[in-house]
Design a protein around this motif. Structure first.
Motif, PDB file in Angstrom:
ATOM      1  N   VAL A 132      39.077  40.154 -25.529  1.00  0.00           N
ATOM      2  CA  VAL A 132      38.692  39.389 -24.347  1.00  0.00           C
ATOM      3  C   VAL A 132      39.141  40.186 -23.118  1.00  0.00           C
ATOM      4  N   GLN A 133      38.253  40.269 -22.120  1.00  0.00           N
ATOM      5  CA  GLN A 133      38.567  40.971 -20.867  1.00  0.00           C
ATOM      6  C   GLN A 133      38.294  40.045 -19.688  1.00  0.00           C
ATOM      7  N   ARG A 134      39.065  40.273 -18.594  1.00  0.00           N
ATOM      8  CA  ARG A 134      38.864  39.521 -17.350  1.00  0.00           C
ATOM      9  C   ARG A 134      38.640  40.527 -16.219  1.00  0.00           C
ATOM     10  N   PRO A 144      45.178  39.263 -22.931  1.00  0.00           N
ATOM     11  CA  PRO A 144      45.944  39.323 -24.181  1.00  0.00           C
ATOM     12  C   PRO A 144      45.416  38.401 -25.290  1.00  0.00           C
ATOM     13  N   VAL A 145      44.112  38.478 -25.590  1.00  0.00           N
ATOM     14  CA  VAL A 145      43.494  37.664 -26.643  1.00  0.00           C
ATOM     15  C   VAL A 145      42.452  38.511 -27.357  1.00  0.00           C
ATOM     16  N   THR A 146      42.492  38.498 -28.703  1.00  0.00           N
ATOM     17  CA  THR A 146      41.437  39.113 -29.518  1.00  0.00           C
ATOM     18  C   THR A 146      40.909  38.050 -30.481  1.00  0.00           C
ATOM     19  N   VAL A 147      39.712  38.284 -31.003  1.00  0.00           N
ATOM     20  CA  VAL A 147      39.091  37.353 -31.939  1.00  0.00           C
ATOM     21  C   VAL A 147      38.256  38.161 -32.929  1.00  0.00           C
ATOM     22  N   SER A 148      38.194  37.689 -34.178  1.00  0.00           N
ATOM     23  CA  SER A 148      37.395  38.345 -35.222  1.00  0.00           C
ATOM     24  C   SER A 148      36.073  37.611 -35.410  1.00  0.00           C
ATOM     25  N   VAL A 149      35.056  38.375 -35.778  1.00  0.00           N
ATOM     26  CA  VAL A 149      33.722  37.809 -36.024  1.00  0.00           C
ATOM     27  C   VAL A 149      33.621  37.437 -37.498  1.00  0.00           C
ATOM     28  N   SER A 150      33.176  36.219 -37.761  1.00  0.00           N
ATOM     29  CA  SER A 150      32.975  35.739 -39.126  1.00  0.00           C
ATOM     30  C   SER A 150      31.664  34.969 -39.172  1.00  0.00           C
ATOM     31  N   ASP A 151      30.792  35.296 -40.117  1.00  0.00           N
ATOM     32  CA  ASP A 151      29.453  34.703 -40.226  1.00  0.00           C
ATOM     33  C   ASP A 151      28.679  34.892 -38.921  1.00  0.00           C
ATOM     34  N   THR A 153      29.604  34.793 -35.949  1.00  0.00           N
ATOM     35  CA  THR A 153      30.043  33.961 -34.831  1.00  0.00           C
ATOM     36  C   THR A 153      31.524  34.176 -34.582  1.00  0.00           C
ATOM     37  N   PHE A 154      31.979  33.768 -33.410  1.00  0.00           N
ATOM     38  CA  PHE A 154      33.398  33.841 -33.089  1.00  0.00           C
ATOM     39  C   PHE A 154      33.739  32.712 -32.129  1.00  0.00           C
ATOM     40  N   ALA A 155      35.029  32.350 -32.095  1.00  0.00           N
ATOM     41  CA  ALA A 155      35.503  31.299 -31.197  1.00  0.00           C
ATOM     42  C   ALA A 155      36.982  31.533 -30.928  1.00  0.00           C
ATOM     43  N   THR A 156      37.364  31.385 -29.677  1.00  0.00           N
ATOM     44  CA  THR A 156      38.760  31.505 -29.271  1.00  0.00           C
ATOM     45  C   THR A 156      38.939  30.735 -27.972  1.00  0.00           C
ATOM     46  N   TYR A 157      40.125  30.792 -27.408  1.00  0.00           N
ATOM     47  CA  TYR A 157      40.336  30.168 -26.111  1.00  0.00           C
ATOM     48  C   TYR A 157      41.291  31.033 -25.305  1.00  0.00           C
ATOM     49  N   VAL A 158      41.244  30.847 -23.971  1.00  0.00           N
ATOM     50  CA  VAL A 158      42.142  31.534 -23.058  1.00  0.00           C
ATOM     51  C   VAL A 158      42.719  30.504 -22.098  1.00  0.00           C
ATOM     52  N   ARG A 167      36.077  35.747 -14.179  1.00  0.00           N
ATOM     53  CA  ARG A 167      34.970  36.264 -14.982  1.00  0.00           C
ATOM     54  C   ARG A 167      35.543  36.826 -16.279  1.00  0.00           C
ATOM     55  N   PHE A 168      34.972  36.390 -17.411  1.00  0.00           N
ATOM     56  CA  PHE A 168      35.431  36.831 -18.724  1.00  0.00           C
ATOM     57  C   PHE A 168      34.270  37.450 -19.493  1.00  0.00           C
ATOM     58  N   ARG A 169      34.605  38.354 -20.399  1.00  0.00           N
ATOM     59  CA  ARG A 169      33.655  38.922 -21.351  1.00  0.00           C
ATOM     60  C   ARG A 169      34.449  39.359 -22.575  1.00  0.00           C
ATOM     61  N   VAL A 170      33.739  39.751 -23.642  1.00  0.00           N
ATOM     62  CA  VAL A 170      34.392  40.319 -24.826  1.00  0.00           C
ATOM     63  C   VAL A 170      33.776  41.683 -25.086  1.00  0.00           C
ATOM     64  N   VAL A 171      34.577  42.558 -25.695  1.00  0.00           N
ATOM     65  CA  VAL A 171      34.112  43.909 -26.005  1.00  0.00           C
ATOM     66  C   VAL A 171      34.501  44.228 -27.448  1.00  0.00           C
ATOM     67  N   ASP A 172      33.578  44.833 -28.192  1.00  0.00           N
ATOM     68  CA  ASP A 172      33.838  45.264 -29.567  1.00  0.00           C
ATOM     69  C   ASP A 172      34.793  46.453 -29.499  1.00  0.00           C
ATOM     70  N   THR A 173      35.962  46.325 -30.130  1.00  0.00           N
ATOM     71  CA  THR A 173      36.980  47.375 -30.033  1.00  0.00           C
ATOM     72  C   THR A 173      36.564  48.656 -30.734  1.00  0.00           C
ATOM     73  N   ASP A 174      35.620  48.591 -31.691  1.00  0.00           N
ATOM     74  CA  ASP A 174      35.168  49.799 -32.398  1.00  0.00           C
ATOM     75  C   ASP A 174      34.001  50.477 -31.689  1.00  0.00           C
TER      76      ASP A 174
END
Length: 187
Positions: A132-134, A144-151, A153-158, A167-174
């Motif tokens: 997660v990025q701001r 300081p939040v990461t989340v894994s993709v399963s099926d 989809t993904f879900a987390t909170y900040v 403003r928030f977004r997520v980035v694939d670490t690989d």
């Protein structure tokens, strides 16, 4: 001497005979009921023995030679004169869905340190770790939040106390692939 007409009472023997008679009667009744129940349920089977007869077995006829046909019975490639379009149709390519991350926030405005639920879809991203990025001070910074993709989809909170629009977004670490941004007002 004891007279033959005089009866001697033997209570134990009489009780035993009565007990045997009742047991035989109850057993006979239960046996008839059980036999009837098995026939009604279809468990009794046929009255025939377990062997099969010639009429009941599978019949396979003997092979017979047939005459060779003058033309083939199956045509694999049509003759050009038989079709209006001599060129075979072009195979169509199906496009696979683009590998993109879709992010959404359940809330658009929250109080300071209130939970902001982030959910999303990442097609073909099974097992990916998303950071997660701001957006802060003109640049995207890791939150300081990461989340894994399963099926897919993904879900987390900040939670944040930074007032104003965040403003928030997520980035694939690989792969470095980023999602769309979501905006949440804190205050």
């Amino acid at each position: 001497m004891v007279d033959r007409d005089e009866r001697v009472e033997r209570p134990v023997l009489s009780g035993l005979v009565a007990l045997v008679a009742v047991a035989l009667t109850v057993g006979l009744i239960l046996g008839v009921v059980a036999l009837g129940a098995t026939r009604v349920a279809g468990l009794g089977g046929d009255q025939r023995s377990g062997s099969t007869t010639a009429e009941e077995s599978m019949y396979l006829p003997k092979p017979v030679k047939t005459g060779a046909p003058s033309e083939p019975l199956i045509t694999l490639v049509p003759q050009p004169s038989e079709t209006s379009n001599p060129a075979p149709p072009e195979p169509t390519k199906t496009k696979r869905p683009k590998k993109r991350i879709s992010l959404s926030a359940s809330q658009t405005a929250v109080s300071a340190m209130e939970q902001i639920d982030l959910t999303g879809v990442y097609p073909r991203g099974e097992g990916a770790v998303l950071q997660v990025q701001r957006f802060t001070d003109g640049a995207w910074r890791d939150f300081p939040v990461t989340v894994s993709v399963s099926d897919e989809t993904f879900a987390t909170y900040v939670q944040t106390s930074q007032p104003g629009q965040n403003r928030f977004r997520v980035v694939d670490t690989d792969s470095g692939l980023t999602s769309n941004e979501v905006r949440v007002t804190i205050g």
